[in-house]
Design a protein around this motif. Structure first.
Motif, PDB file in Angstrom:
ATOM      1  N   ASP A   4      35.678  31.672  34.714  1.00  0.00           N
ATOM      2  CA  ASP A   4      35.385  33.046  34.271  1.00  0.00           C
ATOM      3  C   ASP A   4      34.442  33.786  35.176  1.00  0.00           C
ATOM      4  O   ASP A   4      34.056  34.966  35.185  1.00  0.00           O
ATOM      5  CB  ASP A   4      34.843  33.288  32.825  1.00  0.00           C
ATOM      6  N   GLN A   5      34.024  33.051  36.082  1.00  0.00           N
ATOM      7  CA  GLN A   5      32.860  33.593  37.078  1.00  0.00           C
ATOM      8  C   GLN A   5      33.463  33.413  38.707  1.00  0.00           C
ATOM      9  O   GLN A   5      32.964  32.613  39.312  1.00  0.00           O
ATOM     10  CB  GLN A   5      31.810  32.866  37.151  1.00  0.00           C
ATOM     11  N   PRO A   6      34.583  34.157  39.083  1.00  0.00           N
ATOM     12  CA  PRO A   6      35.089  34.039  40.111  1.00  0.00           C
ATOM     13  C   PRO A   6      33.943  34.692  41.431  1.00  0.00           C
ATOM     14  O   PRO A   6      33.108  35.253  40.844  1.00  0.00           O
ATOM     15  CB  PRO A   6      36.036  35.012  40.480  1.00  0.00           C
ATOM     16  N   LEU A   7      33.874  34.109  42.655  1.00  0.00           N
ATOM     17  CA  LEU A   7      32.972  34.764  43.599  1.00  0.00           C
ATOM     18  C   LEU A   7      33.399  36.172  44.024  1.00  0.00           C
ATOM     19  O   LEU A   7      34.482  36.261  44.833  1.00  0.00           O
ATOM     20  CB  LEU A   7      32.771  33.766  44.771  1.00  0.00           C
ATOM     21  N   ALA A   8      32.502  36.932  43.836  1.00  0.00           N
ATOM     22  CA  ALA A   8      32.594  38.427  44.595  1.00  0.00           C
ATOM     23  C   ALA A   8      33.001  38.425  46.017  1.00  0.00           C
ATOM     24  O   ALA A   8      32.170  37.790  46.521  1.00  0.00           O
ATOM     25  CB  ALA A   8      31.679  39.497  43.867  1.00  0.00           C
ATOM     26  N   GLY A   9      33.856  39.163  46.195  1.00  0.00           N
ATOM     27  CA  GLY A   9      33.965  39.328  47.969  1.00  0.00           C
ATOM     28  C   GLY A   9      34.822  37.929  48.507  1.00  0.00           C
ATOM     29  O   GLY A   9      34.806  38.307  49.786  1.00  0.00           O
ATOM     30  N   PHE A  10      35.296  37.203  47.750  1.00  0.00           N
ATOM     31  CA  PHE A  10      35.683  36.042  48.606  1.00  0.00           C
ATOM     32  C   PHE A  10      37.036  36.126  48.646  1.00  0.00           C
ATOM     33  O   PHE A  10      38.035  36.115  47.516  1.00  0.00           O
ATOM     34  CB  PHE A  10      35.345  34.664  47.828  1.00  0.00           C
ATOM     35  N   ALA A  11      37.512  36.163  49.610  1.00  0.00           N
ATOM     36  CA  ALA A  11      39.195  36.638  49.897  1.00  0.00           C
ATOM     37  C   ALA A  11      39.986  35.435  50.082  1.00  0.00           C
ATOM     38  O   ALA A  11      41.115  35.369  50.159  1.00  0.00           O
ATOM     39  CB  ALA A  11      39.431  37.441  51.080  1.00  0.00           C
ATOM     40  N   GLY A  12      39.437  34.100  50.163  1.00  0.00           N
ATOM     41  CA  GLY A  12      40.303  32.920  50.446  1.00  0.00           C
ATOM     42  C   GLY A  12      40.780  32.241  49.149  1.00  0.00           C
ATOM     43  O   GLY A  12      41.583  31.069  49.440  1.00  0.00           O
ATOM     44  N   TYR A  13      40.989  33.031  47.990  1.00  0.00           N
ATOM     45  CA  TYR A  13      41.429  32.307  46.948  1.00  0.00           C
ATOM     46  C   TYR A  13      42.898  32.080  46.936  1.00  0.00           C
ATOM     47  O   TYR A  13      43.831  31.644  46.233  1.00  0.00           O
ATOM     48  CB  TYR A  13      41.365  33.072  45.333  1.00  0.00           C
ATOM     49  N   GLY A  14      43.511  33.001  47.834  1.00  0.00           N
ATOM     50  CA  GLY A  14      45.085  32.996  48.029  1.00  0.00           C
ATOM     51  C   GLY A  14      45.791  33.554  46.755  1.00  0.00           C
ATOM     52  O   GLY A  14      45.310  34.578  46.041  1.00  0.00           O
ATOM     53  N   ASP A  15      46.893  32.801  46.380  1.00  0.00           N
ATOM     54  CA  ASP A  15      47.736  33.222  45.421  1.00  0.00           C
ATOM     55  C   ASP A  15      47.378  32.432  44.172  1.00  0.00           C
ATOM     56  O   ASP A  15      48.137  32.418  43.049  1.00  0.00           O
ATOM     57  CB  ASP A  15      49.210  33.005  45.681  1.00  0.00           C
ATOM     58  N   TYR A  16      46.261  31.831  43.976  1.00  0.00           N
ATOM     59  CA  TYR A  16      46.042  31.292  42.647  1.00  0.00           C
ATOM     60  C   TYR A  16      45.699  32.136  41.569  1.00  0.00           C
ATOM     61  O   TYR A  16      44.644  33.014  41.749  1.00  0.00           O
ATOM     62  CB  TYR A  16      44.693  30.207  42.910  1.00  0.00           C
ATOM     63  N   PRO A  17      46.075  32.017  40.536  1.00  0.00           N
ATOM     64  CA  PRO A  17      46.095  32.944  39.477  1.00  0.00           C
ATOM     65  C   PRO A  17      44.803  32.767  38.705  1.00  0.00           C
ATOM     66  O   PRO A  17      44.167  33.613  38.079  1.00  0.00           O
ATOM     67  CB  PRO A  17      47.283  32.612  38.441  1.00  0.00           C
ATOM     68  N   LEU A  18      44.073  31.590  38.678  1.00  0.00           N
ATOM     69  CA  LEU A  18      42.672  31.294  38.061  1.00  0.00           C
ATOM     70  C   LEU A  18      41.726  31.065  39.229  1.00  0.00           C
ATOM     71  O   LEU A  18      41.801  30.148  39.875  1.00  0.00           O
ATOM     72  CB  LEU A  18      42.811  30.108  36.956  1.00  0.00           C
ATOM     73  N   LYS A  19      40.893  32.150  39.361  1.00  0.00           N
ATOM     74  CA  LYS A  19      39.801  31.913  40.259  1.00  0.00           C
ATOM     75  C   LYS A  19      38.505  31.850  39.653  1.00  0.00           C
ATOM     76  O   LYS A  19      38.111  32.513  38.487  1.00  0.00           O
ATOM     77  CB  LYS A  19      39.753  33.324  41.130  1.00  0.00           C
TER      78      LYS A  19
END
Length: 118
Positions: free
Chosen positions: A77-92
């Motif tokens: 529920d807490q993705p890292l703001a500004g991190f672009a490396g998550y790619g296509d993963y739906p749950l960050k």
């Protein structure tokens, strides 16, 4: 760990002894340096993925073990703001040391644990 009674003998997460591999120690130290790291996963799959590595299967196992031992928390529920490396993963999300994880790191530093004997 919520239902753990300390008698399972499987994860060593709540026992008086804690067994950690060299890879687990290395990752704990990494989290101790940066506080938060990204974590992701696929829909319908509980396997955590560390998107900053190529060794995804091995890293997923390390994350699962560290979480089971109560040393890290994985928060989708807490993705890292500004991190672009998550790619296509739906749950960050993000991961961090738990209080117990911080205590283990401090204890290793106090005891001078620098390497693991094989």
């Amino acid at each position: 760990m919520g239902n753990c009674n300390g008698n399972c003998g499987g994860c060593s997460g709540c026992a008086r002894e804690l067994t950690l591999s060299e890879a687990e120690i290395g990752f704990l130290r990494r989290l101790g340096e940066v506080a938060f790291l990204p974590v992701a996963r696929q829909l319908g799959d509980l396997t955590p993925i560390y998107p900053e590595t190529d060794a995804a299967e091995n890293m997923s196992l390390i994350l699962e073990l560290l979480e089971r031992k109560g040393l890290i928390s994985l928060d989708y529920d807490q993705p890292l703001a500004g991190f672009a490396g998550y790619g296509d993963y739906p749950l960050k999300g993000s991961m961090a040391l738990t209080q117990r994880g911080q205590q283990v790191l401090e204890l290793m530093e106090y005891q001078g644990v620098n390497e693991i004997d094989n």
